[in-house]
Write an enzyme that holds these catalytic residues in place. Structure first.
Site, PDB file in Angstrom:
ATOM      1  N   CYS A   1       0.868  -1.189   0.000  1.00 18.30           N
ATOM      2  CA  CYS A   1       0.000   0.000   0.000  1.00 18.30           C
ATOM      3  C   CYS A   1       0.898   1.230   0.000  1.00 18.30           C
ATOM      4  CB  CYS A   1      -0.977  -0.026   1.183  1.00 18.30           C
ATOM      5  SG  CYS A   1      -0.186   0.037   2.804  1.00 18.30           S
TER       6      CYS A   1
ATOM      7  N   ASN B   1       2.344   1.400   4.413  1.00 17.81           N
ATOM      8  CA  ASN B   1       2.658   0.125   5.094  1.00 17.81           C
ATOM      9  C   ASN B   1       2.370   0.206   6.603  1.00 17.81           C
ATOM     10  OD1 ASN B   1       5.585  -2.022   5.612  1.00 17.81           O
ATOM     11  ND2 ASN B   1       3.488  -2.627   5.253  1.00 17.81           N
TER      12      ASN B   1
ATOM     13  N   CYS C   1      -1.303   0.740   7.516  1.00 11.48           N
ATOM     14  CA  CYS C   1      -2.743   0.478   7.670  1.00 11.48           C
ATOM     15  C   CYS C   1      -3.178  -0.761   6.877  1.00 11.48           C
ATOM     16  CB  CYS C   1      -3.571   1.679   7.224  1.00 11.48           C
ATOM     17  SG  CYS C   1      -3.283   3.172   8.211  1.00 11.48           S
ATOM     18  N   ARG C   2      -3.263  -0.608   5.560  1.00 11.10           N
ATOM     19  CA  ARG C   2      -3.873  -1.676   4.764  1.00 11.10           C
ATOM     20  C   ARG C   2      -2.992  -2.893   4.545  1.00 11.10           C
ATOM     21  NH1 ARG C   2      -5.080   2.028  -0.189  1.00 11.10           N
ATOM     22  NH2 ARG C   2      -3.215   2.971   0.714  1.00 11.10           N
ATOM     23  N   SER C   3      -1.750  -2.682   4.091  1.00 12.37           N
ATOM     24  CA  SER C   3      -0.942  -3.863   3.752  1.00 12.37           C
ATOM     25  C   SER C   3      -0.545  -4.706   4.970  1.00 12.37           C
ATOM     26  CB  SER C   3       0.274  -3.490   2.890  1.00 12.37           C
ATOM     27  OG  SER C   3       1.140  -2.598   3.538  1.00 12.37           O
TER      28      SER C   3
ATOM     29  N   ASP D   1      -8.317   3.425   1.390  1.00 11.54           N
ATOM     30  CA  ASP D   1      -7.394   3.841   2.435  1.00 11.54           C
ATOM     31  C   ASP D   1      -8.170   4.345   3.660  1.00 11.54           C
ATOM     32  OD1 ASP D   1      -5.393   4.859   3.963  1.00 11.54           O
ATOM     33  OD2 ASP D   1      -4.477   6.056   2.361  1.00 11.54           O
TER      34      ASP D   1
END
Ligand code: 4NP
Length: 156
Positions: free
Chosen positions: A12, A15, A17-19, A127
């Site tokens: 993402c 690195n 939050c999402r990934s 996001d």
């Protein structure tokens, strides 16, 4: 010929939050399926290198029984394109950024993460950074959907 172990990198922007959540969900689903994999996550940006995940991401994973507090952010590197068999971008911007930096000798299959999930093709994992806790739960649901579909694909 024996196929090598799948090595999956989730990417993402930051690195944090999402990934990291995508990595955690994928590790959990692969474990559950008894599938041996390597997994990691990285960001296209460099702002958070060395930082732990966003506290809301840590709390979300914890609610689902997974501790990601020891994950540390890193930036994607040219070597990742040979080291990993698959690199999954969380959104279209992340995918475009990865395509722009992919070295000529890249061997990784590069794709949008939700392209692995039937019915979710072409969609982004939004996001949640500037949103609220609910956004992180949506992220968790999205990455779990993708993780299940990916494990199923890798098993067959
Ligand atoms: P991520 O979220 O890409 O899911 O880790 C973000 C984290 C940090 C920033 C943007 C998105 N930021 O601008 O610092």
């Amino acid at each position: 010929m024996t196929a090598s172990k799948p090595a999956i990198l989730f990417v993402c922007l930051g690195n944090i939050c999402r990934s990291p959540l995508a990595e955690a969900a994928f590790r959990a689903e692969a474990d559950r399926a008894g599938l041996s994999v390597e997994a990691d996550s990285a960001g296209t940006g460099d702002w958070h290198i060395g930082a732990g995940p966003d506290r809301r991401a840590v709390a979300t994973a914890k609610r689902h029984g997974i501790d990601i507090s020891d994950y540390r952010a890193r930036q994607v590197s040219a070597g990742d394109f040979r080291r990993f068999t698959h690199i999954f971008a969380l959104d279209a911007n992340n995918l475009a950024d990865l395509q722009a930096i992919a070295p000529a000798d890249s061997t990784a299959e590069l794709d949008l993460l939700l392209n692995v999930a039937p019915g979710r093709e072409g969609q982004a994992v939004q996001d949640p950074y500037y949103g609220d806790d609910e956004g992180f739960e949506t992220t968790w649901n999205d990455v779990t959907t993708a993780a299940r579909a990916l494990v199923e694909r890798l098993r067959t």
